[in-house]
Every structure is written in C-alpha cells, then in structure tokens.
Design a protein around this motif. Sequence first.
Motif, mmCIF file in Angstrom:
data_model
loop_
_atom_site.group_PDB
_atom_site.id
_atom_site.type_symbol
_atom_site.label_atom_id
_atom_site.label_comp_id
_atom_site.label_asym_id
_atom_site.label_seq_id
_atom_site.Cartn_x
_atom_site.Cartn_y
_atom_site.Cartn_z
ATOM 1 N N PRO A 220 0.828 -1.214 0.000
ATOM 2 C CA PRO A 220 0.000 0.000 0.000
ATOM 3 C C PRO A 220 0.858 1.258 0.000
ATOM 4 N N SER B 214 1.337 5.460 0.719
ATOM 5 C CA SER B 214 0.865 6.508 1.623
ATOM 6 C C SER B 214 0.898 7.813 0.826
ATOM 7 N N GLY C 70 -6.014 10.219 -2.279
ATOM 8 C CA GLY C 70 -7.056 9.205 -2.200
ATOM 9 C C GLY C 70 -6.578 7.801 -2.506
ATOM 10 N N ALA D 131 -4.170 5.946 -0.964
ATOM 11 C CA ALA D 131 -3.758 5.078 0.139
ATOM 12 C C ALA D 131 -4.856 4.077 0.486
ATOM 13 N N GLU D 132 -6.065 4.557 0.605
ATOM 14 C CA GLU D 132 -7.167 3.667 0.961
ATOM 15 C C GLU D 132 -7.419 2.644 -0.139
ATOM 16 N N LYS D 133 -7.375 3.071 -1.384
ATOM 17 C CA LYS D 133 -7.559 2.140 -2.494
ATOM 18 C C LYS D 133 -6.490 1.050 -2.492
ATOM 19 N N ARG E 247 -4.814 -0.246 -0.156
ATOM 20 C CA ARG E 247 -4.945 -1.243 0.909
ATOM 21 C C ARG E 247 -5.932 -2.343 0.538
ATOM 22 N N ARG E 248 -6.756 -2.092 -0.458
ATOM 23 C CA ARG E 248 -7.753 -3.081 -0.874
ATOM 24 C C ARG E 248 -7.318 -3.914 -2.079
#
Length: 215
Positions: free
Chosen positions: A139, A141, A152, A154-156, A158-159
Amino acid sequence: MKTVMCFGDSNTHGSPPMRDFGPNPRYGRDQRWPGVLAGLLGYGWHVVEEGLGGRTTLRDDPVEGAMRNGLRALPGLLHSHKPLDLVIVMLGTNDVKWSFGMSPYEIGRGADKLLRVIAASECGPGFGAPRMLLIAPPPVSEAGCLAEMYRGGAEKSRRLAAEFEAVARARGAGFLDAGGHAKVSPIDGVHWEAGEHASLAAAVAGKIGEMFGGE
C-alpha cells in the motif's frame, strides 16, 4: 535454464524514494529486487527485468503517454523474451493515482486482463502458457512530493491485495502480497528503501520454490 520475467513499474525498475521531481537515480542491479532475486535463484535461472516508472495495468497516462500502458507493452515483451517459464506481474500502484479514478475492483480487472494475455500467449516452453505469479504491491501513503498525485490512493491501495488474490485464484496463478514483505518509504509514500527490495526478493524466491518444487 529457466527464464522468469519480472513485469512491473518503478519499484521493479529500481527507483529509490524521491525527495523532489528532479533527476532520479536507480538502484544497482544487486540492490533492486529482480537482481537480488537472480542471485537467490542462482544457477539455472535467468531473470529478465521489465520495470518501467509510471506503468499501469491498462491505462494510457494522460501526461506521460501510452508507453506507460502495461497491456500495450506486454504482448511484445512476452514474445521478445520467450520461452518464458514464469511471468511475475506486480502492477497497480500507479493505477491508484487520483487522475485515473479507478476503483480497486477495476484495478483488479486490469490485472486479470494481463494474466489472460499471458495465459493465451503461447510464450511458455513448447508453445504452452508460462506460469504466472501475481504480486499485490505494498500500500502507498500520501506523502512528500507525490502526495497530490496519489490523493485518495492510500485507501484504495490497501484493498488491492484481496482483489489480486481473487484474480490469481481464478486464473490459476500464484499470488503474493508484497505488503507483508516490503513497505513504502515515508519520503514519498511510493518507492522503497533498498532493504525492502531484498526482503521482497527473498519472499518471491520462496514462492517460486513452492511453485516449481524440485524442477
């Protein structure tokens, strides 16, 4: 002699963390993870490095152009380096950039398309399909000079591991979550320090050992 092609982006190319947008160096062959992998695999293996900064799964970059599109580049590279016993794909980091607006699911579909191209390529031994290893990148940062570019993301990112694991399973490919073995630098939130390259190379070598057994 078995041949493995490492198909990826700047972290496969060996780009160190960026403090600014000036000229960026490259880790030496013995530091970047494909080179470390070659040393770990040893005699009987040839490792082909195919990393390009900014490469996506299947999108043209609006600024840097079509050359960053992995799907465009892949067929020619497969045929250039055939016969290939194994193709390792580690892309997805650039797909989470704000400019592309892609969801984790869509990025997973991009990875799936790449695996389908490899499987149908007839670029393995005896005109068969090369074996495949799909790696989910660590992931990102949102830090340093690349923070706005990856807004935006970072969150993507992680998935991605869950999406990629499902894709690999569906396509009969091996899977590795690089996030369990390497992490991004706080300097720019995308690239890795040299030690992370060594750590990932060790994990990849172990996975290749599982996939090929005593062959």
